[in-house]
Enzyme design. Structure first.
Site, mmCIF file in Angstrom:
data_model
loop_
_atom_site.group_PDB
_atom_site.id
_atom_site.type_symbol
_atom_site.label_atom_id
_atom_site.label_comp_id
_atom_site.label_asym_id
_atom_site.label_seq_id
_atom_site.Cartn_x
_atom_site.Cartn_y
_atom_site.Cartn_z
ATOM 1 C CB SER A 108 -4.001 3.560 1.550
ATOM 2 O OG SER A 108 -4.909 5.163 2.545
ATOM 3 C CG ASN A 109 -2.830 6.770 -4.195
ATOM 4 O OD1 ASN A 109 -3.022 7.000 -4.659
ATOM 5 N ND2 ASN A 109 -1.795 7.080 -4.388
ATOM 6 C CB SER A 110 -4.524 10.463 -3.146
ATOM 7 O OG SER A 110 -4.993 10.310 -4.020
#
Length: 344
Positions: A108-110
């Site tokens: 997943s994205n930061s």
């Protein structure tokens, strides 16, 4: 970005609207209601996400996916705390908050990990499969372990179009687990969400009727300039109840009308920009088919590039092509790829 979007941005800046409530600028609120329903229909989203339906759902324009994810995490957290206090009055609020836990994929994205930091709630990044997809079986094992340890699962943030390889988490299997444990399911479709509008990508929409919220960045795949992130909620009341702070100077006589939301309750800041104007002008100028053609062009270019990579013995694909993304590397030592990237 497109010129209609830039025109809309310039007009909105010139108007100088700070649209935290309907009374500040009726057009700012009402046009956002209109374009969010337009967009939901364009993307073939479930009807309960539309303002025009009788249910409590609806859409709002946030600045970025980071904001949308944080809103979902905070709302889910507050709903879980209230639910646990009702079920376990013997526990203090601090005891409950210390037991909360959230989940996402290690792909997943930061911004999802950052949302956990800002919400003071740990987010476990669960291992995706070899195909880089997070599935319900992995989530179930994590929840079972945490519940046995006395923790309280709150939210799972799934991704449709991961940052690294544009992989798609298995929304249906994740939804089944979330429904069993009263866990909020949010879908971050920041990039890939635009493909919901394409019938050839209809498979991506599977399970969206079972999620609590989702976001899609128009500034990634829809020719609208940054910042413009669309967010839809199955039950907007859960967000409003979590964030509602009313002072006397914010009140007006039209409050509480279902078709006239005060969007300040749906977001982190009080004030908000007239982002709906640039979306409206972009839609009216380019049209639904123009936007679909733009997305198909991106996908066709990526397909061509994928063919060039496959035909060149010096390179290899490291993940299947997905929409407009092709992940490739130079064969051999990683230093070769690093040098290529630097030269590019």
């Amino acid at each position: 970005v497109s010129y209609p979007s830039i025109v809309g941005e310039m007009l909105a800046s010139g108007f100088g609207i700070i649209g935290f409530s309907w009374i500040c600028s009726p057009a700012c609120t009402e046009l956002e209601v209109v374009v969010m329903d337009w967009l939901a229909k364009f993307l073939n989203l479930p009807k309960h996400f539309l303002h025009e339906t009788e249910g409590p759902g609806g859409g709002v324009i946030q600045g970025s996916a980071s904001e949308a994810v944080l809103v979902a995490v905070l709302a889910a957290r507050e709903q879980a705390v209230r639910r646990e206090r009702e079920c376990h009055p013997e526990l203090s609020e601090s005891d409950i908050r210390g037991k909360l836990i959230a989940y996402s994929s290690d792909q997943s994205n930061s911004c999802i990990e950052k949302a956990g930091v800002l919400a003071a709630m740990p987010i476990k990044l669960l291992p995706a499969g070899e195909d880089l997809v997070l599935r319900g079986s992995t989530l179930r094992e994590a929840i079972d372990r945490d519940v046995a340890a006395g923790l309280i699962p709150v939210i799972c943030i799934a991704t449709l179009g991961t940052t690294g390889t544009c992989a798609y988490d298995d929304i249906e299997s994740l939804a089944s687990i979330c429904e069993q444990h009263q866990v909020w399911l949010h879908v971050d479709a920041a990039y890939a969400g635009g493909a919901f509008a394409l019938e050839e990508c209809a498979e991506l929409r599977r399970g969206l009727d079972r999620v609590d919220s989702l976001n899609f960045n128009l500034h990634k795949f829809m020719l609208v300039n940054f910042d413009c992130s669309a967010m839809w909620l199955r039950d907007a009341n859960k967000v409003v109840d979590s964030f509602n702070v009313d002072r006397i100077y914010l009140k007006h006589k039209y409050e509480g009308q279902t078709q006239l939301p005060d969007f300040r309750h749906w977001q982190i800041p009080l004030g908000r920009r007239f982002r709906a104007l640039k979306v409206w002008i972009t839609f009216r100028t380019l049209g639904a088919e123009g936007l679909r053609a733009h997305m198909r062009k991106h996908i066709e270019l990526a397909t061509q590039f994928e063919g060039l990579v496959k035909a060149d013995e010096r390179f290899e694909l490291v993940a299947p092509r997905a929409l407009g993304l092709v992940c490739f590397r130079a064969k051999g030592d990683n230093e070769i790829t690093a040098q290529l990237l630097q030269r590019l």
